[in-house]
Design a protein around this motif. Structure first.
Motif, PDB file in Angstrom:
ATOM      1  N   ALA A  17      -4.920   1.008  -1.190  1.00 18.72           N
ATOM      2  CA  ALA A  17      -3.583   1.621  -0.734  1.00 18.72           C
ATOM      3  C   ALA A  17      -3.784   2.767  -0.172  1.00 18.72           C
ATOM      4  O   ALA A  17      -3.204   3.508   0.518  1.00 18.72           O
ATOM      5  CB  ALA A  17      -2.534   1.381  -2.014  1.00 18.72           C
ATOM      6  N   TYR A  18      -5.038   3.377  -0.683  1.00 17.16           N
ATOM      7  CA  TYR A  18      -5.217   4.864   0.017  1.00 17.16           C
ATOM      8  C   TYR A  18      -5.622   4.810   1.245  1.00 17.16           C
ATOM      9  O   TYR A  18      -6.312   3.939   1.723  1.00 17.16           O
ATOM     10  CB  TYR A  18      -6.388   5.592  -0.985  1.00 17.16           C
ATOM     11  N   ARG A  56      -0.983   1.916 -16.259  1.00  9.77           N
ATOM     12  CA  ARG A  56      -0.829   3.291 -15.687  1.00  9.77           C
ATOM     13  C   ARG A  56      -1.522   3.521 -14.652  1.00  9.77           C
ATOM     14  O   ARG A  56      -0.815   4.326 -13.477  1.00  9.77           O
ATOM     15  CB  ARG A  56      -1.542   4.215 -16.852  1.00  9.77           C
ATOM     16  N   ALA A  57      -2.550   2.963 -14.053  1.00 16.85           N
ATOM     17  CA  ALA A  57      -3.361   3.119 -12.962  1.00 16.85           C
ATOM     18  C   ALA A  57      -2.681   2.689 -11.658  1.00 16.85           C
ATOM     19  O   ALA A  57      -2.666   3.135 -10.630  1.00 16.85           O
ATOM     20  CB  ALA A  57      -4.800   2.501 -13.106  1.00 16.85           C
ATOM     21  N   CYS A  58      -2.038   1.531 -11.939  1.00 17.75           N
ATOM     22  CA  CYS A  58      -1.286   0.928 -10.757  1.00 17.75           C
ATOM     23  C   CYS A  58      -0.055   1.862 -10.576  1.00 17.75           C
ATOM     24  O   CYS A  58       0.107   2.030  -9.173  1.00 17.75           O
ATOM     25  CB  CYS A  58      -0.406  -0.532 -11.338  1.00 17.75           C
ATOM     26  N   ILE A  59       0.805   2.396 -11.606  1.00 12.96           N
ATOM     27  CA  ILE A  59       1.755   3.124 -11.213  1.00 12.96           C
ATOM     28  C   ILE A  59       1.135   4.429 -10.482  1.00 12.96           C
ATOM     29  O   ILE A  59       1.753   4.900  -9.415  1.00 12.96           O
ATOM     30  CB  ILE A  59       2.627   3.671 -12.598  1.00 12.96           C
ATOM     31  N   ASP A  60       0.245   4.960 -11.015  1.00 10.53           N
ATOM     32  CA  ASP A  60      -0.394   6.125 -10.485  1.00 10.53           C
ATOM     33  C   ASP A  60      -0.861   5.987  -8.974  1.00 10.53           C
ATOM     34  O   ASP A  60      -0.592   6.755  -8.189  1.00 10.53           O
ATOM     35  CB  ASP A  60      -1.605   6.370 -11.170  1.00 10.53           C
ATOM     36  N   THR A  61      -1.419   4.463  -8.670  1.00 10.62           N
ATOM     37  CA  THR A  61      -1.785   4.505  -7.063  1.00 10.62           C
ATOM     38  C   THR A  61      -0.126   4.393  -6.451  1.00 10.62           C
ATOM     39  O   THR A  61      -0.239   4.883  -5.233  1.00 10.62           O
ATOM     40  CB  THR A  61      -2.437   3.261  -7.408  1.00 10.62           C
ATOM     41  N   LEU A  62       0.445   3.671  -6.949  1.00  9.55           N
ATOM     42  CA  LEU A  62       2.022   3.606  -6.270  1.00  9.55           C
ATOM     43  C   LEU A  62       2.318   4.977  -5.832  1.00  9.55           C
ATOM     44  O   LEU A  62       3.057   4.892  -4.902  1.00  9.55           O
ATOM     45  CB  LEU A  62       2.816   2.628  -7.062  1.00  9.55           C
ATOM     46  N   VAL A  63       2.296   5.912  -6.828  1.00 11.21           N
ATOM     47  CA  VAL A  63       2.948   7.093  -6.507  1.00 11.21           C
ATOM     48  C   VAL A  63       2.317   7.896  -5.581  1.00 11.21           C
ATOM     49  O   VAL A  63       2.766   8.396  -4.585  1.00 11.21           O
ATOM     50  CB  VAL A  63       3.320   7.853  -7.767  1.00 11.21           C
ATOM     51  N   ASN A  64       0.823   7.712  -5.580  1.00 11.84           N
ATOM     52  CA  ASN A  64      -0.148   8.805  -4.926  1.00 11.84           C
ATOM     53  C   ASN A  64      -0.668   8.634  -3.598  1.00 11.84           C
ATOM     54  O   ASN A  64      -1.039   9.094  -2.818  1.00 11.84           O
ATOM     55  CB  ASN A  64      -1.242   9.160  -5.925  1.00 11.84           C
ATOM     56  N   ALA A  65      -0.497   7.111  -3.512  1.00 11.67           N
ATOM     57  CA  ALA A  65      -1.341   6.610  -2.068  1.00 11.67           C
ATOM     58  C   ALA A  65      -0.514   6.939  -1.070  1.00 11.67           C
ATOM     59  O   ALA A  65      -1.012   7.610   0.074  1.00 11.67           O
ATOM     60  CB  ALA A  65      -1.390   4.743  -2.244  1.00 11.67           C
ATOM     61  N   PRO A  66       0.911   6.788  -0.999  1.00 12.60           N
ATOM     62  CA  PRO A  66       1.761   7.321  -0.014  1.00 12.60           C
ATOM     63  C   PRO A  66       1.537   8.925   0.315  1.00 12.60           C
ATOM     64  O   PRO A  66       1.492   9.336   1.249  1.00 12.60           O
ATOM     65  CB  PRO A  66       3.094   6.992  -0.489  1.00 12.60           C
ATOM     66  N   ALA A  67       1.427   9.548  -0.718  1.00 13.59           N
ATOM     67  CA  ALA A  67       1.398  10.999  -0.893  1.00 13.59           C
ATOM     68  C   ALA A  67       0.116  11.526  -0.198  1.00 13.59           C
ATOM     69  O   ALA A  67      -0.158  12.183   0.628  1.00 13.59           O
ATOM     70  CB  ALA A  67       1.462  11.423  -2.203  1.00 13.59           C
ATOM     71  N   ARG A  69      -1.679   9.598   1.973  1.00 17.07           N
ATOM     72  CA  ARG A  69      -1.567   9.457   3.429  1.00 17.07           C
ATOM     73  C   ARG A  69      -0.883  10.464   4.216  1.00 17.07           C
ATOM     74  O   ARG A  69      -1.383  10.921   5.449  1.00 17.07           O
ATOM     75  CB  ARG A  69      -0.580   7.908   3.804  1.00 17.07           C
ATOM     76  N   TRP A  70       0.136  11.019   3.452  1.00 19.05           N
ATOM     77  CA  TRP A  70       0.865  12.034   3.968  1.00 19.05           C
ATOM     78  C   TRP A  70      -0.054  13.268   4.299  1.00 19.05           C
ATOM     79  O   TRP A  70      -0.150  14.025   5.245  1.00 19.05           O
ATOM     80  CB  TRP A  70       1.907  12.660   3.507  1.00 19.05           C
ATOM     81  N   LEU A  71      -0.884  13.719   3.220  1.00 19.23           N
ATOM     82  CA  LEU A  71      -1.865  14.658   3.045  1.00 19.23           C
ATOM     83  C   LEU A  71      -2.793  14.514   4.216  1.00 19.23           C
ATOM     84  O   LEU A  71      -3.040  15.387   4.916  1.00 19.23           O
ATOM     85  CB  LEU A  71      -2.822  14.390   1.649  1.00 19.23           C
ATOM     86  N   VAL A  72      -3.312  13.230   4.566  1.00 17.28           N
ATOM     87  CA  VAL A  72      -4.145  13.177   5.737  1.00 17.28           C
ATOM     88  C   VAL A  72      -3.540  13.518   6.896  1.00 17.28           C
ATOM     89  O   VAL A  72      -4.269  14.230   7.871  1.00 17.28           O
ATOM     90  CB  VAL A  72      -4.691  11.685   5.623  1.00 17.28           C
ATOM     91  N   ILE A  73      -2.390  12.689   7.146  1.00 16.10           N
ATOM     92  CA  ILE A  73      -1.766  13.260   8.453  1.00 16.10           C
ATOM     93  C   ILE A  73      -1.593  14.910   8.544  1.00 16.10           C
ATOM     94  O   ILE A  73      -1.795  15.601   9.714  1.00 16.10           O
ATOM     95  CB  ILE A  73      -0.512  12.760   8.426  1.00 16.10           C
ATOM     96  N   ARG A  74      -1.007  15.420   7.457  1.00 23.72           N
ATOM     97  CA  ARG A  74      -0.802  17.022   7.460  1.00 23.72           C
ATOM     98  C   ARG A  74      -1.903  17.663   7.853  1.00 23.72           C
ATOM     99  O   ARG A  74      -1.894  18.471   8.480  1.00 23.72           O
ATOM    100  CB  ARG A  74      -0.421  17.122   5.934  1.00 23.72           C
TER     101      ARG A  74
END
Lengths: 918, 101
Positions: A17-18, A56-67, A69-74
Motif C-alpha cells: 500500500a505504500y 494494529r499494523a493494519c490500521i496503522d498502514t491504512l492511515v499512513n500509506a496515503p499520507a 504517498r502525499w509525502l512522496v509527491i510533496r
C-alpha cells in the motif's frame, strides 16, 4: 510461531500500500519493526497478541500509506520548486523517499503545458495556420480511412460480429458461387450442427408506392431469422421472425431509418402503416436502426422482406429448383465452434447434397468471417483506396513538414528566451520537453479540428451516385476504428513535430545566443540544415502528389478516348430484375412481346435484351473447352466472360460482327445450340483456323449443351474499361432464357421519353414487369469510370493543396534565409555586386531547394506510382510527359516563391543594413 | 522522537522503545513511526547516520538515525518554548509541582 510467520507474510503484502519510493527507503526497517513488535506480542500474549499486533499494523498502514504517498509527491514538488534542496549540504543517504519518477514527470509536464499554451496563445496567427494545416493533413487521412473502414473493415453483423460467418461456394472449376438455391440452403440449415442458425438473403429492387409518390428502392429479401441472427437493432416496432416467413402470414416488412425519414417524414405511428412494393401491399412492422445497412456493400437497402412475402418479386421456381441459386447465406457459429469446424462440416454436407441431387455441380464450401465486403469487393475497393491512402499520407507529411518549419522559425525567434531559461538552470531535457509539448498541443488541436474536417467531407463521399437513379450509401460514421486511427495519426504528428522541435531546441540552446544581439547569425548551421531538409521534403512530397494527380488526369482523358468496341450514344438501358413470380417460359414470352411492341415505336432503331449491359463488373465468367482447340500454355481451359443476348443486340449497341452471322429468330430453343465469340477468344482457341462451325463447351451455369459457333464479334470492353484481351461468348436468349434481363434500346428519341416508352411496353406485356435503374448507356459506361474520376478529383484537390503549402513553406524559408544573410548581402552590394547578381544568389537558393526536392521526389514517385497502376488506363506509371511536367511545375513553384524575397534583397540599402547590424 | 535521538543514535525500534519507555506513545505503529521519520528527514531535523555502534551490538540491516545540528536547535527551541509555557502555567498557579497537575 506459525501465527507469527503468517502475520509477517500478510504484512509484506500490506506494505504494498505504500508508494514504491517509500518502500524502497523504509520497507525493510518497517518490516523489521513489525517483526520485533509481533514477536514481542507473541511472547507476551501468544496468538492473541499476534492478532492484536497485526490488527494494529493494519490500521496503522491504512492511515499512513496515503499520507506517505502525499509525502512522496510533496517531496518531488519541493525538489522542483526549490532545486537547492537537491544540493543539501547534509544529503541523507537514502534518507527519504526519492521523488518518484511519475510525480516528477507529471508535475513538470503540467507546468510546461501551461507555458506552451501561453506561448501559442501569444502567437495566434502562427498557431492558427499550424492548426489549420494539421487539420487538413490529418482530416484528409481521416476521410480516406473512413472510406477504407466503410468499405473494407466494417463487420457485417451489429451484434457479436466475430461469431458471424458467410457461407460461400466454389464450383469444381474454382469459380466463386456465392449463392445457394433455397433447397440447398434449407438442407444446410437442417443438417448443420456447428452453426446455431443460418439465414439467406438476396437483393431485390422494388417500386415503392406510398401516399406521397412512387420511386424505386432496393431491399433485401430474407429468410425469417436473418435480422435476428445478425442482431440488428430495431428502432421502432419489431424485427422479422420465422412466423413472418410463412406462406399464410400477412405480408410484413421492416423498413430502414432512411426510408422512414425520406418517405414517411419520421411519423411516429409508422408501425402498422402500409406500403406498396412491386404492386403488392405490405404492413410495416418495424424500423431498423440506422446502424445497419444490410449485407451488400454500398447498396442503399431500404426494406427487409421475408422470402414468403416476396414471391411476386422472385421467380416462380426459386423455392423448388436447385439450379436457382438465389440466396447469399450467412450463419452464426455456436459458441464452442470455430469457422474451420463449420467449414469442414458444411463441406461434408455439401458433398452429400451434390451426390444426392446435383452431381454436376459439386460445390466446394467456404466459411469466411462476415465482413460487409466480399473478398473481390475488397480487392476492388483496395485497388481504389490504397493509392488514395498513399496520397493523403503524403499530405500529412507535407503538413507536418510545414508546421515543423513554422515551429523552427518560432524557436529561432525565441532563442533569447530559451537561453535565459538555460542560464537559470533549465536542463536541455526540460527545454526540449517544453518545445515538444508545443508540438503535441498543436497536433492535438489539429487532430480535433481534423475530426471536424472529416465530418464535413464524409457527406461528400458517403453518398456516391453512379447512376441517376442509384445513390450508394456507405456508412462513414466514425466508430472505434476511425477514432483509433485519428488518435494514431495525431500521435504520429505529435511525435514528428515534438521530435523535430525538441531536437532543434537542444541544438539552438547550445549556441551562445545571449551573447548575440537578437539579430545576426541565427540558429547555427544544423538548424539551417533541418529547415532545408524539411523544405526539400515538402517539395519532394508535393511533386509525388502532383505526379499522382497528373497520371490520373491523363488516365481519365485516355479512358475517355478508349475504343469501347460499341457505341453507347443514343441507347437507353433498363434492368428487369423482378421475376414477377412467372415461369421462365412466361418470362420469355413477356420479354418478346415487349420487344415487339418497342420495335413499332417510331424512332426506335433496335431493341434488344442482354443479361448485362456491356461494360458491367458483374458480368459472369465461365471456363471453356473447345473442339480442336490449341491447348494453352498453362494447360487449363481458358476463362471468358459471357452474355445472353437477343437477336438485335449487336445492332442495338452497334457492335460489328466480323465473321459469320448474328443471332436470328431462328436460333430458337428447339434448334441446335449456337454461340458467338469475340475476336480475342477465337484467336486464342483456334489461332490458325476458322472458328465458324466449331463447338464450345461451357460451364453449366452458362450453357449445359455444346454450342456451335456461328459468328465472331469485334472486340469490345466487357467487364472493366481497363481490361486487355478479354475473351467473351454470346449466347442467344431464346436458347438460354433468363429471368433478369437488361433492355437496351437504340433510338433517336430523347432518353427520358424513351425510358417511359420502355416502361409502358413492359407493363403492357406484364403488370409485374418493371424496368429498374433507367439510364443511358453513356451513363452506364460512365459509372465504370467513377472510381478513377473520384480518385482524380480527390488527388487534384490534394495536390493543389500540397502545392500551395509547399509554396508558402518555400517562400518562408527563402525569406528567412534572406533575412539571415542580410548583412552579407548588404556587404556584397556595398562591394559592388549588381542587383542581378543578388537576384541570382537568392533565386539560386530556391532552385537548389527544388533540385533537392526533385532528387527526393522523382525516385519516390517512380516507386510509389505503381500503387496507382490499378486505376490507370492507357498511361504508364512512369509516363515521362507527366514526370517532366510535374517537375517543371515544382521548379516553377520554387522560382515563384523565391521571386519576392529576391526582389527584397535587391532593394536592400547597404548603408542602412550595415549600420543597423553593426 | 527528537528527544529519543538527543542522547545517542538509535535505530527505529530503539526510538519506538524509547517513546514507549517515556510513556507518551506506548503503541506507536511502524507506519506512523516511519512516516513521521520521513517527515523529519524532509524537514532536515534528523538524518540517517553513517556511524555504527560497536560491531557486536550492531545489527547489519538496521539503519541508525541521528539528530542534525539543525534538529538539535529545533529540539532545544521547542523545549525552551515548552519550558516557557510551563513557567507561565506555574506563574498562574495552574500547577505547583513538576509532574502534578
Amino acid at each position: 510461531m506459525r501465527s507469527v510467520r503468517v502475520a509477517e507474510t500478510a504484512f509484506r503484502w500490506l506494505m504494498l500500500a505504500y508508494p514504491p519510493a517509500f518502500r524502497q527507503a523504509h520497507g525493510l526497517a518497517l518490516f523489521e519493526l513489525f517483526r520485533d513488535d509481533v514477536r514481542d506480542a507473541c511472547r507476551r500474549r501468544g496468538r492473541f497478541g499476534v492478532a492484536t499486533a497485526f490488527t494494529r499494523a493494519c490500521i496503522d498502514t491504512l492511515v499512513n500509506a496515503p499520507a506517505a504517498r502525499w509525502l512522496v509527491i510533496r517531496r518531488a514538488l519541493i525538489a522542483r520548486l526549490e532545486p537547492s534542496r537537491y544540493r543539501d549540504p547534509e544529503p541523507s543517504r537514502n534518507g527519504g523517499p526519492e521523488p518518484s519518477h511519475f510525480a516528477e514527470l507529471w508535475l513538470g509536464v503540467g507546468h510546461d503545458v501551461r507555458i506552451a499554451a501561453r506561448n501559442l496563445r501569444n502567437a495566434p496567427t502562427v498557431t492558427a495556420i499550424a492548426i489549420a494545416t494539421l487539420a487538413v493533413g490529418v482530416g484528409t487521412n481521416l476521410t480516406i480511412f473512413s472510406m477504407v473502414n466503410a468499405a473494407l473493415l466494417r463487420p457485417l453483423a451489429p451484434h457479436d460480429p466475430d461469431r458471424v460467418v458467410r457461407v460461400a461456394g466454389r464450383t469444381v472449376t474454382g469459380r466463386p458461387a456465392r449463392r445457394f438455391s433455397y433447397l440447398d440452403f434449407r438442407d444446410l440449415r437442417a443438417r448443420s450442427t456447428t452453426l446455431s442458425d443460418l439465414a439467406g438473403v438476396t437483393l431485390v429492387a422494388f417500386v415503392c408506392e406510398t401516399d406521397d409518390g412512387t420511386d424505386q428502392i432496393i431491399g433485401e429479401v430474407t429468410t425469417g431469422s436473418y435480422l435476428s441472427l445478425l442482431g440488428v437493432p430495431i428502432a421502432r416496432g419489431r424485427t422479422l421472425t420465422e412466423i413472418d416467413d410463412r406462406a399464410q402470414s400477412p405480408p410484413a416488412v421492416v423498413i430502414s431509418d432512411h426510408l422512414w425519414r425520406r418517405r414517411f417524414a419520421t411519423r411516429p405511428d409508422i408501425v402498422g402503416q402500409h406500403v406498396t412494393l412491386n404492386r403488392v401491399g405490405y404492413t410495416i412492422v418495424g424500423v431498423a436502426d440506422d446502424s445497419f445497412a444490410g449485407s451488400f456493400l454500398g447498396a442503399p437497402i431500404d426494406v427487409w422482406m421475408p422470402a414468403a412475402a416476396a414471391e411476386s418479386s422472385l421467380d416462380a421456381h426459386w423455392r423448388d429448383d436447385r439450379t436457382r441459386q438465389t440466396l447469399m447465406v450467412i450463419g452464426r457459429l455456436r459458441p464452442d465452434r470455430t469457422a474451420v469446424q463449420a467449414q469442414a462440416e458444411l463441406q461434408v454436407i455439401a458433398e452429400a447434397l451434390a451426390r444426392e441431387f446435383r452431381p454436376e455441380l459439386h460445390p466446394i464450401v467456404e466459411v469466411v468471417p462476415a465482413t460487409l465486403a466480399w473478398s473481390d469487393q475488397r480487392r476492388l475497393a483496395g485497388m481504389f483506396l490504397s493509392p488514395l491512402l498513399g496520397l493523403v499520407a503524403l499530405v500529412l507529411v507535407i503538413a507536418c513538414a510545414n508546421v515543423a518549419n513554422l515551429l523552427l522559425a518560432r524557436i529561432l525567434g525565441r532563442r533569447r528566451e530559451l537561453a535565459v531559461r538555460v542560464a537559470l538552470g533549465a536542463t536541455l531535457w526540460r527545454l526540449a520537453r517544453l518545445i515538444a509539448i508545443e508540438g503535441v498541443i498543436l497536433s492535438a488541436a489539429g487532430g480535433a479540428a481534423a475530426v471536424a474536417v472529416a465530418a464535413g467531407t464524409r457527406t461528400v463521399f458517403a453518398n456516391i451516385t453512379p447512376l441517376p437513379t442509384l445513390t450508394l450509401r456507405f456508412d462513414m460514421r466514425p466508430d472505434a476504428r476511425v477514432i483509433g486511427f485519428a488518435l494514431l495519426a495525431t500521435a504520429a504528428t505529435a511525435l514528428a513535430l515534438g521530435g523535430v522541435g525538441a531536437l532543434h531546441a537542444i541544438r539552438t540552446s547550445m549556441t551562445p545566443a545571449l551573447s548575440e544581439n537578437g539579430a545576426g547569425r541565427l540558429g547555427g548551421r544544423s538548424a539551417a540544415r533541418i529547415r532545408i531538409a524539411l523544405a526539400s521534403l515538402q517539395i519532394g512530397a508535393s511533386l509525388m502528389l502532383l505526379i499522382g494527380a497528373a497520371l490520373l488526369v491523363r488516365s481519365v482523358r485516355s479512358a475517355a478516348a478508349i475504343d469501347l468496341g460499341f457505341d453507347p450514344r443514343g441507347v437507353v438501358a433498363l434492368d428487369v430484375d423482378g421475376a414477377g413470380g412467372r415461369s421462365p417460359t412466361e418470362r420469355t414470352a413477356i420479354f418478346q412481346n415487349a420487344l415487339r411492341q418497342l420495335a413499332t415505336v417510331p424512332g426506335v432503331e433496335a431493341a434488344a435484351l442482354a443479361t448485362r449491359a456491356p461494360l458491367d463488373t458483374s458480368t459472369p465468367l465461365t471456363r471453356i473447352n473447345a473442339e480442336h482447340a490449341v491447348s494453352t500454355a498453362d494447360d487449363r481451359s481458358p476463362a471468358a466472360s459471357f452474355t445472353v443476348v437477343s437477336p438485335r443486340y449487336f445492332d442495338a449497341v452497334k457492335m460489328p460482327i466480323v465473321a459469320g452471322r448474328s443471332f436470328t429468330d431462328d436460333d430458337a430453343a428447339a434448334r441446335a445450340a449456337v454461340a458467338i465469340v469475340n475476336e480475342t477468344l477465337a484467336r486464342r482457341l483456334w489461332p490458325d483456323g476458322n472458328p465458324i462451325g466449331r463447338r464450345l463447351w461451357l460451364e453449366p451455369h452458362a450453357s449445359s449443351e455444346a454450342c456451335r459457333i456461328v459468328g465472331v464479334s469485334r472486340n469490345s470492353r466487357y467487364v472493366t474499361l481497363g481490361e486487355e484481351g478479354q475473351g467473351h461468348v454470346y449466347l442467344p436468349f431464346a436458347q438460354h432464357p433468363r429471368t433478369g434481363m437488361t433492355v437496351l434500346v437504340r433510338s433517336t428519341i430523347e432518353p427520358g421519353r424513351m425510358m417511359r416508352e420502355v416502361q409502358s411496353a413492359l407493363s403492357a406485356a406484364d403488370p409485374h414487369a418493371i424496368g429498374f435503374f433507367p439510364r443511358t448507356l453513356t451513363q452506364h459506361v460512365g459509372a465504370s469510370l467513377l472510381p478513377i474520376r473520384l480518385a482524380t478529383s480527390l488527388a487534384s484537390v490534394v495536390a493543389g493543396f500540397a502545392l500551395a503549402l509547399a509554396t508558402v513553406g518555400l517562400y518562408g524559408l527563402v525569406s528567412f534565409v534572406v533575412a539571415e544573410r542580410m548583412r552579407e548581402i548588404a556587404l556584397r552590394i556595398a562591394l559592388g555586386a549588381t542587383p542581378a547578381q543578388v537576384w541570382r544568389l537568392v533565386v539560386g537558393f530556391g532552385l537548389k531547394l527544388s533540385a533537392a526536392g526533385l532528387a527526393v521526389g522523382v525516385p519516390a514517385a517512380l516507386a510509389g506510382s505503381r500503387l496507382l497502376a490499378g486505376l490507370l488506363y492507357g498511361v504508364s506509371t512512369t509516363d515521362p510527359v507527366v514526370f517532366a511536367l510535374a517537375s517543371g511545375v515544382a521548379v516553377a513553384v520554387a522560382l515563384a516563391s523565391s521571386l519576392l524575397p529576391a526582389s527584397r534583397a535587391m532593394r536592400l540599402d547597404p548603408i542602412v543594413v550595415l549600420k543597423e547590424t553593426a | 522522537m527528537l528527544l529519543a535521538l538527543s542522547d545517542r543514535e538509535r535505530h527505529a525500534y530503539g526510538i519506538k522503545k524509547d517513546l514507549a519507555a517515556r510513556g507518551d506513545h506506548r503503541e506507536i505503529g511502524p507506519g506512523t513511526l516511519y512516516r513521521s521519520m520521513a517527515q523529519l528527514i524532509d524537514a532536515g531535523l534528523i538524518a540517517e547516520s553513517d556511524r555504527r555502534p560497536a560491531a557486536d551490538l550492531d545489527d547489519e540491516r538496521r539503519r541508525y538515525y541521528r539528530l542534525t545540528p539543525f534538529g538539535r536547535r529545533v529540539l532545544i527551541a521547542e523545549a525552551r518554548r515548552l519550558e516557557g509555557l510551563v513557567d507561565a502555567a506555574r506563574a498562574r498557579k495552574l500547577i505547583t509541582h513538576p509532574g502534578r497537575a
